[in-house]
Design an enzyme around this catalytic site. Sequence first.
Site, short mmCIF file in Angstrom:
data_model
loop_
_atom_site.label_atom_id
_atom_site.label_comp_id
_atom_site.label_asym_id
_atom_site.label_seq_id
_atom_site.Cartn_x
_atom_site.Cartn_y
_atom_site.Cartn_z
CG ASP A 83 -6.63 5.51 -2.55
OD1 ASP A 83 -6.37 6.47 -1.95
OD2 ASP A 83 -5.77 4.84 -2.79
CG HIS A 96 -6.69 -2.25 -6.07
ND1 HIS A 96 -6.45 -3.41 -5.58
CD2 HIS A 96 -6.86 -1.31 -5.10
CE1 HIS A 96 -5.96 -3.23 -4.30
NE2 HIS A 96 -6.29 -1.94 -3.80
CB CYS A 140 -1.02 -0.35 1.23
SG CYS A 140 -2.06 1.45 1.17
N GLY A 141 0.91 2.20 -1.12
CA GLY A 141 1.75 3.26 -1.38
C GLY A 141 1.29 4.22 -0.26
CG HIS A 142 -2.65 5.68 1.55
ND1 HIS A 142 -3.36 4.48 1.01
CD2 HIS A 142 -3.18 5.71 2.69
CE1 HIS A 142 -4.29 3.88 2.00
NE2 HIS A 142 -4.03 4.71 2.99
CB CYS A 201 -4.01 4.54 -5.66
SG CYS A 201 -3.95 2.93 -5.21
N GLY A 202 -0.95 4.97 -4.15
CA GLY A 202 0.43 4.62 -4.46
C GLY A 202 0.79 3.50 -5.45
CB THR A 203 -0.15 -0.07 -5.43
OG1 THR A 203 -1.41 -0.03 -4.75
CG2 THR A 203 0.60 -0.61 -4.00
O1 PYC Z 1 -2.12 3.94 -1.92
O2 PYC Z 1 -1.31 1.67 -2.64
C1 PYC Z 1 -2.09 2.44 -2.22
C2 PYC Z 1 -3.45 2.12 -1.80
C3 PYC Z 1 -3.98 0.95 -2.16
C4 PYC Z 1 -5.37 0.67 -1.46
C5 PYC Z 1 -5.78 2.11 -0.97
N1 PYC Z 1 -4.29 2.77 -1.34
#
Ligand code: PYC
Length: 311
Positions: A230, A204, A88-90, A234-236
């Site tokens: 999100d 996702h 999870c990036g965030h 979303c980081g990923t």
């Molecule tokens: O930021 O990767 C992310 C992420 C995945 C699901 C919610 N945020």
Amino acid sequence: MVALEIVDSHTAGEPTRVVTAGGPDLGNGPLSERVRRWSSTLDHYRSAIVNEPRGSDVLVGALLCEPVDRTCAAGVIFFNNVGYLGMCGHGTIGVVETLRHLGRLQPGTIRLETPVGVVAATLHPDGRVSIENVPSYRHHADVVVDLPVWGRFVGDVAWAGNWFYLVHTGNALPLTLPNVDVLTDLAWQLRQRVNAGGFPEVDHVELFSEAQDPGGHSRNFVLCPGKAYDRSPCGTGTSAKLACLAARGDLAPGETWVQESILGTRFEASYVWHDHERLRIIPTITGRACVNAETRLLIDERDPFAWGIRR
Ligand code: PYC
């Protein structure tokens, strides 16, 4: 009575709840094995931490644990209202800001172990955090989905620590908060069709339009596995976007990509090649988190919703 120490934060609007003490005992095997153990025998802890009445569908949890890889400062397992996330990036940005808030981290770079690999995280002196994600790639290009009423969509399936279906939906349906219900409905239908059409792992869905603010390259709406959207870019999801851009030759290594969320918040992103021949990249995502609560969750067996309201 079970008590868990937590710190809440948000990254570009998307919340993260870091469990710093009192979480389930998952042993000290590989993190992927610990997730299996957690989901099969102790899943009620996940629900107690992130679901109502203590949490909400949008909350992402992060359990800090001992890493197997001793070059890592910590292990971290991310989870949400319906299950567990590879990465999870965030959430990683939230973890780093939480460790800074607790006085456990100074500016510099650490490594964090996740169930899908090691990521590097750099806390900058100004409070921004950059994460170097796991190797990411476009798995399948131009996946066609036909939906009743909506018509035809063409998108890519990509891996970036989670699985995504990414589709450019353009500006006809603005990616804005008043449209969240219709965007959620569309993204959910796309997910179901993509899953049925040979990509059952996709959980996702990421819709794109042009950026709305100067300096942005694109705006997105990302629907997460438990049907929450999100609030951050979303980081990923941004990593998956970079993998698709790189595979198409539309973004050069080192070039900055500014990804807007549906709220208008931003991540800056770039990549280097991990394996040019196989079009695998290492994305770097930069954002900022703010801590907004520090407390103890109490789980009292006499409470009918002690372990959360589960779907
Ligand atoms: O930021 O990767 C992310 C992420 C995945 C699901 C919610 N945020």
